[in-house]
Scaffold this motif. Structure first.
Motif, PDB file in Angstrom:
ATOM      1  N   ARG A 179       0.856  -1.189   0.000  1.00 39.02           N
ATOM      2  CA  ARG A 179       0.000   0.000   0.000  1.00 39.02           C
ATOM      3  C   ARG A 179       0.892   1.238   0.000  1.00 39.02           C
ATOM      4  NH1 ARG A 179      -2.279  -0.348   4.607  1.00 39.02           N
ATOM      5  NH2 ARG A 179      -0.942   1.216   5.512  1.00 39.02           N
ATOM      6  N   LEU A 180       0.533   2.208  -0.810  1.00 38.51           N
ATOM      7  CA  LEU A 180       1.260   3.469  -0.814  1.00 38.51           C
ATOM      8  C   LEU A 180       0.549   4.425   0.136  1.00 38.51           C
ATOM      9  CD1 LEU A 180       2.002   3.881  -4.640  1.00 38.51           C
ATOM     10  CD2 LEU A 180       3.373   2.751  -2.878  1.00 38.51           C
ATOM     11  N   ASP A 181       1.280   4.930   1.101  1.00 33.61           N
ATOM     12  CA  ASP A 181       0.729   5.872   2.084  1.00 33.61           C
ATOM     13  C   ASP A 181       1.413   7.218   1.936  1.00 33.61           C
ATOM     14  OD1 ASP A 181      -0.920   4.027   3.280  1.00 33.61           O
ATOM     15  OD2 ASP A 181       0.403   3.627   4.982  1.00 33.61           O
ATOM     16  N   ARG A 182       0.615   8.257   1.971  1.00 34.43           N
ATOM     17  CA  ARG A 182       1.207   9.594   2.013  1.00 34.43           C
ATOM     18  C   ARG A 182       1.451   9.962   3.473  1.00 34.43           C
ATOM     19  NH1 ARG A 182       1.490  13.242  -1.882  1.00 34.43           N
ATOM     20  NH2 ARG A 182      -0.071  12.231  -3.179  1.00 34.43           N
ATOM     21  N   VAL A 183       2.693  10.166   3.836  1.00 36.23           N
ATOM     22  CA  VAL A 183       3.044  10.567   5.204  1.00 36.23           C
ATOM     23  C   VAL A 183       3.717  11.926   5.105  1.00 36.23           C
ATOM     24  CG1 VAL A 183       4.331   9.965   7.288  1.00 36.23           C
ATOM     25  CG2 VAL A 183       3.378   8.147   5.853  1.00 36.23           C
ATOM     26  N   LYS A 184       2.967  12.937   5.527  1.00 34.68           N
ATOM     27  CA  LYS A 184       3.383  14.338   5.373  1.00 34.68           C
ATOM     28  C   LYS A 184       3.714  14.596   3.906  1.00 34.68           C
ATOM     29  CE  LYS A 184       4.706  14.671  10.170  1.00 34.68           C
ATOM     30  NZ  LYS A 184       5.798  14.497  11.127  1.00 34.68           N
ATOM     31  N   GLU A 185       4.941  14.951   3.604  1.00 35.37           N
ATOM     32  CA  GLU A 185       5.268  15.310   2.216  1.00 35.37           C
ATOM     33  C   GLU A 185       5.797  14.138   1.399  1.00 35.37           C
ATOM     34  OE1 GLU A 185       4.539  18.364   0.950  1.00 35.37           O
ATOM     35  OE2 GLU A 185       3.602  18.543   2.918  1.00 35.37           O
ATOM     36  N   THR A 186       5.908  12.978   2.032  1.00 34.31           N
ATOM     37  CA  THR A 186       6.500  11.845   1.320  1.00 34.31           C
ATOM     38  C   THR A 186       5.473  10.724   1.139  1.00 34.31           C
ATOM     39  OG1 THR A 186       7.217  10.780   3.354  1.00 34.31           O
ATOM     40  CG2 THR A 186       8.770  12.301   2.317  1.00 34.31           C
ATOM     41  N   ILE A 187       5.819   9.780   0.283  1.00 38.49           N
ATOM     42  CA  ILE A 187       4.979   8.600   0.081  1.00 38.49           C
ATOM     43  C   ILE A 187       5.823   7.383   0.448  1.00 38.49           C
ATOM     44  CG2 ILE A 187       3.710   7.219  -1.609  1.00 38.49           C
ATOM     45  CD1 ILE A 187       3.390   9.936  -3.180  1.00 38.49           C
ATOM     46  N   ARG A 188       5.257   6.507   1.253  1.00 39.07           N
ATOM     47  CA  ARG A 188       6.006   5.305   1.639  1.00 39.07           C
ATOM     48  C   ARG A 188       5.180   4.076   1.269  1.00 39.07           C
ATOM     49  NH1 ARG A 188       4.992   3.291   7.758  1.00 39.07           N
ATOM     50  NH2 ARG A 188       2.744   3.414   7.611  1.00 39.07           N
ATOM     51  N   ALA A 189       5.875   2.980   1.104  1.00 36.46           N
ATOM     52  CA  ALA A 189       5.196   1.724   0.783  1.00 36.46           C
ATOM     53  C   ALA A 189       5.136   0.856   2.032  1.00 36.46           C
ATOM     54  CB  ALA A 189       5.952   0.993  -0.312  1.00 36.46           C
ATOM     55  N   VAL A 190       3.963   0.305   2.293  1.00 34.38           N
ATOM     56  CA  VAL A 190       3.769  -0.633   3.410  1.00 34.38           C
ATOM     57  C   VAL A 190       3.434  -1.981   2.791  1.00 34.38           C
ATOM     58  CG1 VAL A 190       2.279  -1.203   5.350  1.00 34.38           C
ATOM     59  CG2 VAL A 190       2.942   1.167   4.957  1.00 34.38           C
ATOM     60  N   THR A 191       4.159  -3.007   3.193  1.00 36.93           N
ATOM     61  CA  THR A 191       3.971  -4.320   2.572  1.00 36.93           C
ATOM     62  C   THR A 191       3.385  -5.317   3.570  1.00 36.93           C
ATOM     63  OG1 THR A 191       5.791  -3.922   1.057  1.00 36.93           O
ATOM     64  CG2 THR A 191       5.174  -6.227   1.413  1.00 36.93           C
ATOM     65  N   TYR A 192       2.339  -6.005   3.141  1.00 37.85           N
ATOM     66  CA  TYR A 192       1.712  -7.042   3.953  1.00 37.85           C
ATOM     67  C   TYR A 192       2.157  -8.405   3.439  1.00 37.85           C
ATOM     68  CZ  TYR A 192      -1.703  -3.635   5.778  1.00 37.85           C
ATOM     69  OH  TYR A 192      -2.311  -2.570   6.392  1.00 37.85           O
ATOM     70  N   ASP A 193       2.679  -9.244   4.329  1.00 36.71           N
ATOM     71  CA  ASP A 193       2.933 -10.629   3.963  1.00 36.71           C
ATOM     72  C   ASP A 193       1.667 -11.440   4.261  1.00 36.71           C
ATOM     73  OD1 ASP A 193       2.889 -10.965   6.712  1.00 36.71           O
ATOM     74  OD2 ASP A 193       5.043 -11.223   6.902  1.00 36.71           O
TER      75      ASP A 193
END
Lengths: 207, 360
Positions: free
Chosen positions: B331-345
């Motif tokens: 999942r791509l999450d917007r955290v403040k000014e950046t975008i991070r990827a969160v991965t579910y196994d």
């Protein structure tokens, strides 16, 4: 395929086991006017480890400032705390050294083992202590004695049986513990709930 | 197969790292968080040496026309590829692939006269032509693609000037096939028919038949029929005549395009935007089972985006039941000014679904 989801929506989160606990702590926090506290049921102790990991991956979890974890002690309060501690570590969350001692900053984590530190039992025991002086409790005790006198074996979980018997004395009988909380049947201002009250307020204020 | 992918300064991403990649990867996230952009970045990286693919990715979004204004400060067709339209920083795409190793691609718009002159000299030298190639910011727009694979490095230039758009030098073919299935653009019928033909050549056409029988159990046979000059896939569902596949429903046509792309990209990559489009939710677990089986058979890696929780749950169910959980949800999450990827196994996705926690 019925699909519903629970989202992290508030900066302060209290993790509980199931629906009854969600209703109970939700009602208590509402009574206290804690609008920034969200109560999230994420399953029992068997699933706590993996479910905590899943929770930390939720959208907006990074915005959570403080996190509380409430669990029943059952027979062994030490083991109950240790299992929460281990689950927090496995989820890369701050893991407090002991119950009610907050740890970490992002988020700040506090653990409470019910009914109170060092004592076996569960949420039902806490509620029973809060209504110990209620006249209905005399009847509850007499009811259980009566069962014994009739040669009937008592329920395995006496605390749950007592809660049900007590709630049968309320205006709208048949409610479960959580529903009773929503109906205002538990005396929130009783000293038995003082520690829970303090915990909820502490989490809601970020610590 | 990609194990990880990183990018910098691409579209809405200042920086993003995607790790723990699997055979089939599903990308979730709210609107405008960059799901399609991630697929586009992967597509450019799969292309390896070809800067002309930058124009293709705009076309996937429906930006088909190419307006070229020359001049040092003119906007270029590539500006939107750069984070914040800031072409002063290079786009960087880095992929770790188990067959091709680590490859870094850097894209930059060349504007400086000295650099353009150098490129002109380089083109003249490499083409061996007698005429000098004059490139200036007043006469040409140039995008440079620089690649680095271990010790190997090279540069290719996409040139837009008064002549035909061209790439200098001519880039080699990509190291593996890659297909992009856009959300709103249907694969041309002739292209699907051609891909089916390629499966027939290697006697793998039944792969598509089996996949489509998931949606239409009456389907007995598939054939390519030229109608109106266009080769089109037809299906036999026992009506005493063949029926063009698109007439059997949007889901059939979409799944056919998907399976044909996967089957035609052996050891390659298929990128699918909004994978659930045209599919009824009850079909989704079967769709994922079919995609998983074909992807495994052809060693194809799949990246797909979705907005649908039902699609995510269906994928988890299909891959759990298959006994081979070669699937990840990112999942791509917007955290403040950046975008991070969160991965579910498998374990965390199972936990999130069972407890009803949001995963989109």
């Amino acid at each position: 395929m019925a699909v519903t989801t629970v989202d992290v929506t508030k900066p302060h989160v209290l993790i509980v086991e199931g629906r009854e606990e969600e209703l109970f702590f939700g009602a208590f926090s509402q009574h206290l006017g804690l609008k920034d506290l969200q109560v999230l049921p994420i399953g029992g102790k068997e699933q706590l480890r993996r479910n905590l990991r899943a929770l930390t991956l939720s959208p907006r979890f990074t915005e959570v400032i403080s996190l509380g974890v409430v669990r029943d002690a059952n027979a062994n309060p030490g083991a109950a705390f240790q299992s929460v501690h281990d689950a927090l570590q496995a989820a890369n969350l701050p893991a407090p050294e002991r119950p009610l001692l907050p740890a970490g900053d992002s988020p700040r984590v506090t653990v409470m083992i019910l009914p109170e530190e060092g004592r076996p039992g569960m949420l039902e025991d806490l509620c029973l202590r809060a209504v110990a002086t209620d006249p209905a409790m005399l009847c509850v005790e007499q009811y259980l004695q009566c069962l014994q006198q009739q040669g009937l074996s008592l329920p395995h979980n006496l605390s749950k049986a007592k809660v049900q018997a007590f709630l049968a004395s309320r205006p709208e009988a048949g409610k479960r513990l959580g529903e009773a909380a929503q109906a205002g049947y538990w005396p929130w201002d009783d000293k038995a709930f003082a520690q829970v009250k303090k915990l909820l307020q502490q989490i809601n204020s970020g610590g | 197969m990609y194990q990880s992918f990183e990018m910098r300064n691409f579209r809405c991403f200042r920086e993003l790292t995607l790790a723990d990649l699997e055979r089939v990867n599903l990308i979730a996230g709210v609107n405008n968080v960059g799901k399609t952009a991630l697929l586009e970045a992967l597509f450019l990286h799969c292309g390896a040496y070809n800067p002309a693919l930058t124009l293709r990715v705009n076309a996937f979004r429906g930006v088909e026309s190419l307006k070229i204004e020359l001049g040092r400060w003119a906007e270029t067709p590539w500006d939107s590829l750069f984070s914040g339209f800031d072409t002063s920083k290079k786009v960087e795409l880095i992929g770790e692939n188990d067959t091709t190793g680590r490859r870094i691609l850097r894209l930059k718009v060349v504007r400086q006269p000295e650099e353009l002159a150098k490129i002109g000299q380089f083109i003249q030298h490499s083409s061996g032509g007698p005429e000098g190639v004059l490139l200036s910011s007043e006469t040409a727009l140039v995008l440079e693609l620089e690649y680095q694979e271990d010790e190997r490095r090279g540069r290719y230039h996409m040139i837009l000037d008064t002549k035909e758009p061209r790439t200098e030098p001519i880039p080699p073919p990509p190291p593996f096939p890659a297909f992009f299935l856009a959300a709103r653009v249907r694969i041309p019928l002739a292209e699907d028919a051609a891909r089916f033909g390629k499966l027939e050549v290697i006697e793998q056409q039944d792969v598509l038949l089996r996949a489509l029988q998931v949606i239409e159990p009456r389907l007995r046979r598939l054939a390519v029929v030229v109608t109106g000059g266009v080769p089109t896939l037809h299906g036999d569902i026992g009506l005493g005549r063949l029926v063009p596949l698109p007439l059997l429903g949007e889901g059939m046509a979409r799944l056919a395009s998907l399976v044909l792309a996967v089957g035609n990209a052996p050891n390659g990559v298929v990128l699918v935007d909004e994978v659930e489009n045209g599919m009824h939710h009850s079909i989704l677990p079967k769709m994922w089972r079919a995609i998983g089986e074909v992807a495994r058979q052809f060693h194809t890696q799949v990246f797909a985006t979705t907005h649908s929780l039902e699609c995510i749950v269906a994928a988890h169910k299909a891959f759990t039941e298959s006994g081979v959980y070669d699937f990840r949800l990112h999942r791509l999450d917007r955290v403040k000014e950046t975008i991070r990827a969160v991965t579910y196994d498998q374990e965390t996705l199972a936990a999130a679904i069972e407890t009803g926690l949001e995963v989109r």
